[in-house]
Design a protein around this motif. Structure first.
Motif, mmCIF file in Angstrom:
data_model
loop_
_atom_site.group_PDB
_atom_site.id
_atom_site.type_symbol
_atom_site.label_atom_id
_atom_site.label_comp_id
_atom_site.label_asym_id
_atom_site.label_seq_id
_atom_site.Cartn_x
_atom_site.Cartn_y
_atom_site.Cartn_z
ATOM 1 N N PRO A 1 -16.002 1.572 -3.403
ATOM 2 C CA PRO A 1 -16.235 0.061 -2.817
ATOM 3 C C PRO A 1 -15.760 -1.016 -3.359
ATOM 4 C CG PRO A 1 -18.035 1.162 -4.389
ATOM 5 C CD PRO A 1 -17.134 2.159 -3.988
ATOM 6 N N SER A 2 -15.160 -0.899 -4.594
ATOM 7 C CA SER A 2 -14.101 -2.083 -5.072
ATOM 8 C C SER A 2 -13.006 -2.128 -4.204
ATOM 9 C CB SER A 2 -13.621 -1.712 -6.360
ATOM 10 O OG SER A 2 -12.621 -0.810 -6.443
ATOM 11 N N GLY A 3 -12.418 -1.180 -3.637
ATOM 12 C CA GLY A 3 -11.713 -1.298 -2.612
ATOM 13 C C GLY A 3 -12.110 -2.112 -1.202
ATOM 14 N N ILE A 4 -13.373 -1.397 -0.950
ATOM 15 C CA ILE A 4 -14.017 -2.211 0.401
ATOM 16 C C ILE A 4 -14.117 -3.570 0.203
ATOM 17 C CG2 ILE A 4 -16.233 -2.479 1.467
ATOM 18 C CD1 ILE A 4 -16.693 0.744 1.265
ATOM 19 N N ALA B 1 -12.209 -9.034 1.805
ATOM 20 C CA ALA B 1 -11.501 -10.520 1.458
ATOM 21 C C ALA B 1 -10.479 -10.513 2.554
ATOM 22 C CB ALA B 1 -11.016 -10.343 0.205
ATOM 23 N N LEU B 2 -9.686 -9.497 2.612
ATOM 24 C CA LEU B 2 -8.597 -9.651 3.583
ATOM 25 C C LEU B 2 -8.875 -9.734 5.072
ATOM 26 C CD1 LEU B 2 -5.668 -8.720 4.431
ATOM 27 C CD2 LEU B 2 -6.050 -6.388 4.369
ATOM 28 N N GLU B 3 -10.051 -9.288 5.564
ATOM 29 C CA GLU B 3 -10.519 -9.468 6.829
ATOM 30 C C GLU B 3 -10.778 -11.063 7.134
ATOM 31 O OE1 GLU B 3 -14.461 -8.377 9.677
ATOM 32 O OE2 GLU B 3 -14.250 -7.735 7.647
ATOM 33 N N GLY C 1 -10.538 2.506 -0.335
ATOM 34 C CA GLY C 1 -11.589 1.715 0.195
ATOM 35 C C GLY C 1 -11.011 0.575 1.205
ATOM 36 N N ILE C 2 -10.001 -0.178 0.689
ATOM 37 C CA ILE C 2 -9.481 -1.217 1.410
ATOM 38 C C ILE C 2 -9.026 -1.012 2.666
ATOM 39 C CG2 ILE C 2 -7.125 -0.949 0.333
ATOM 40 C CD1 ILE C 2 -6.907 -4.067 0.354
ATOM 41 N N VAL C 3 -8.365 0.388 3.094
ATOM 42 C CA VAL C 3 -7.913 0.989 4.179
ATOM 43 C C VAL C 3 -8.894 1.045 5.199
ATOM 44 C CG1 VAL C 3 -6.519 2.524 5.325
ATOM 45 C CG2 VAL C 3 -5.523 1.747 3.123
ATOM 46 N N MET C 4 -9.962 1.889 4.757
ATOM 47 C CA MET C 4 -10.970 2.303 5.569
ATOM 48 C C MET C 4 -11.639 0.853 6.065
ATOM 49 S SD MET C 4 -11.072 5.372 5.837
ATOM 50 C CE MET C 4 -8.903 5.190 5.903
ATOM 51 N N TRP C 5 -11.885 0.018 5.176
ATOM 52 C CA TRP C 5 -12.410 -1.129 5.742
ATOM 53 C C TRP C 5 -11.723 -1.972 6.778
ATOM 54 C CZ3 TRP C 5 -17.528 -2.966 5.560
ATOM 55 C CH2 TRP C 5 -17.653 -4.256 5.959
ATOM 56 N N ILE D 1 0.855 -1.255 -0.034
ATOM 57 C CA ILE D 1 0.133 -0.005 -0.049
ATOM 58 C C ILE D 1 0.946 1.247 0.173
ATOM 59 C CG2 ILE D 1 -1.701 1.365 1.408
ATOM 60 C CD1 ILE D 1 -2.762 -1.067 0.035
ATOM 61 N N GLN D 2 1.889 1.159 0.784
ATOM 62 C CA GLN D 2 2.610 2.348 0.789
ATOM 63 C C GLN D 2 3.280 2.585 -0.583
ATOM 64 O OE1 GLN D 2 1.815 3.881 3.453
ATOM 65 N NE2 GLN D 2 3.943 4.614 4.134
ATOM 66 N N TYR D 3 3.904 1.653 -1.107
ATOM 67 C CA TYR D 3 4.566 1.618 -2.415
ATOM 68 C C TYR D 3 3.631 2.198 -3.436
ATOM 69 C CZ TYR D 3 8.345 -1.175 -0.462
ATOM 70 O OH TYR D 3 9.242 -1.604 0.403
ATOM 71 N N LEU D 4 2.533 1.740 -3.450
ATOM 72 C CA LEU D 4 1.326 2.049 -4.286
ATOM 73 C C LEU D 4 1.088 3.299 -4.105
ATOM 74 C CD1 LEU D 4 -0.991 -0.929 -4.565
ATOM 75 C CD2 LEU D 4 0.313 -0.065 -6.366
ATOM 76 N N ARG D 5 0.943 3.777 -2.992
ATOM 77 C CA ARG D 5 0.754 5.379 -2.909
ATOM 78 C C ARG D 5 1.833 6.468 -3.414
ATOM 79 N NH1 ARG D 5 -1.694 5.115 3.246
ATOM 80 N NH2 ARG D 5 -4.130 5.491 2.825
#
Length: 368
Positions: A222-225, A230-232, A79-83, A39-43
């Motif tokens: 929502p795609s990131g959510i 799935a991660l959770e 989305g992924i980070v907030m979820w 995530i850091q690298y993508l940012r």
């Protein structure tokens, strides 16, 4: 699991021993979640994509189209980070929203007010910027409004249009936190954004807020959510699928750039962004990702780089006569990085640390 912080761009030695992908969902919820290097690298890459987009436009008169896709990567990541953050650190809706305000507002207000002050004191620096009190207030409070400078639905700091999207997403997400069941939250968020886009397909008026918030680009949140869910639940695919998705996303990015296709954006840039983020997270779930301190630092500073780069490029542009095109482009990228990192260290991080509520429990470190 030992707590791991990279807030100063360095990593603890424990990082090499942490492999969060091997933990079950229950185990993850019981411990602090280490920051995801992917995530850091993508940012970092996303921020520099946007910088390159504007720097090339200033240099050659034609923006680097694919660079704007950095925004789409930011939205999927958000989305992924907030979820994930809400799953691993239960919060009330008010706590969640206040934390988001602390994360976003101080730096954004600092940059916006700096722009306004510079435009008033040094109008030659921004010759096309028309300063309006109403527009400035709308910008500060994330209200979509047409710019008096060009009629576009842009705030004073043009890249801030993405923050209008982000803050709206946070507001909807905060509403979802009133629901106790994670499944119900997921359904609520999916339906909320589906209805928004449906309204946008039907609406034929010209209200800036309705036009803005019903754009299909909002589907990237929502795609990131879905990735966060799935991660959770520890349901991300095996390692090979991470590489497949990462390569597929990169190829789709290349095809859109080669064919100069940017519309509809959610397909041209949003789908590849989702595939790249999904691939990167799946890879990190299944194997260790090497630490590259410079990229981790740029990921930390990506928000400040994103907000300050247009001011940096405009300032460098006053000395454009002393550069040829390639060196001006490189100088714009380099100075945007340096000034962005300085702004992160001197403004963004101190404000966030000062305003951040003291945690009752150990905080997760998912590159919030």
């Amino acid at each position: 699991m030992p707590e791991t912080r990279w807030t100063d761009g360095r990593a603890c030695k424990d990082v090499a021993r942490i492999h969060w992908g091997r933990l079950s969902g229950d185990q993850l919820r019981e411990t602090a979640l280490p920051r995801l290097l992917s995530i850091q690298y993508l940012r970092a890459f996303a921020a520099f994509g946007v910088v390159a987009f504007h720097a090339q436009g200033f240099t050659y008169g034609r923006a680097l189209g694919i660079g704007s896709a950095g925004v789409d990567i930011f939205f999927v990541v958000s989305g992924i980070v907030m979820w994930a953050v809400s799953a691993y650190r239960p919060q009330t809706p008010a706590e969640f929203f206040v934390n988001r305000l602390i994360r976003i507002v101080p730096m954004y207000w600092f940059v916006t007010l700096s722009f306004v002050a510079a435009a008033i004191v040094l109008p030659t620096l921004f010759p096309r910027l028309i300063v309006s009190a109403t527009h400035t207030l709308a910008s500060l409070f994330f209200v979509p409004m047409r710019s008096p400078s060009n009629g576009e639905i842009w705030p004073v700091v043009v890249p801030g249009w993405t923050l209008n999207c982000e803050m709206f997403f946070y507001a909807v997400f905060a509403l979802a936190l009133f629901l106790t069941s994670t499944t119900t939250r997921l359904v609520f968020l999916a339906m909320a954004f589906f209805v928004l886009i449906l309204v946008g397909r039907i609406y034929t008026g010209d209200n800036p807020a309705i036009t803005f918030y019903t754009d299909p680009i909002m589907l990237e949140f929502p795609s990131g959510i879905l990735l966060g869910r799935a991660l959770e639940q520890d349901r991300l695919p095996r390692l090979r699928w991470g590489y497949v998705l990462l390569v597929a996303g990169a190829l789709l990015f290349a095809v859109s750039a080669w064919l100069n296709v940017s519309s509809p954006r959610v397909l041209a840039w949003g789908v590849p962004a989702f595939l790249v983020v999904a691939g990167a997270v799946i890879i990190e779930k299944n194997r260790s990702v090497p630490l590259v301190p410079a990229l981790a630092l740029l990921g930390d500073a990506s928000y400040s780089i994103y907000l300050t780069h247009t001011l940096t490029i405009s300032a460098v542009g006053k000395f454009k006569a002393y550069f040829n095109a390639p060196t001006f482009f490189v100088a714009s990228l380099t100075l945007s990085a340096l000034i962005g990192v300085a702004a992160w260290r001197l403004v963004e991080r101190p404000f966030a640390e000062f305003l951040k509520p003291r945690p009752r429990l150990r905080q997760p470190h998912l590159a919030e």
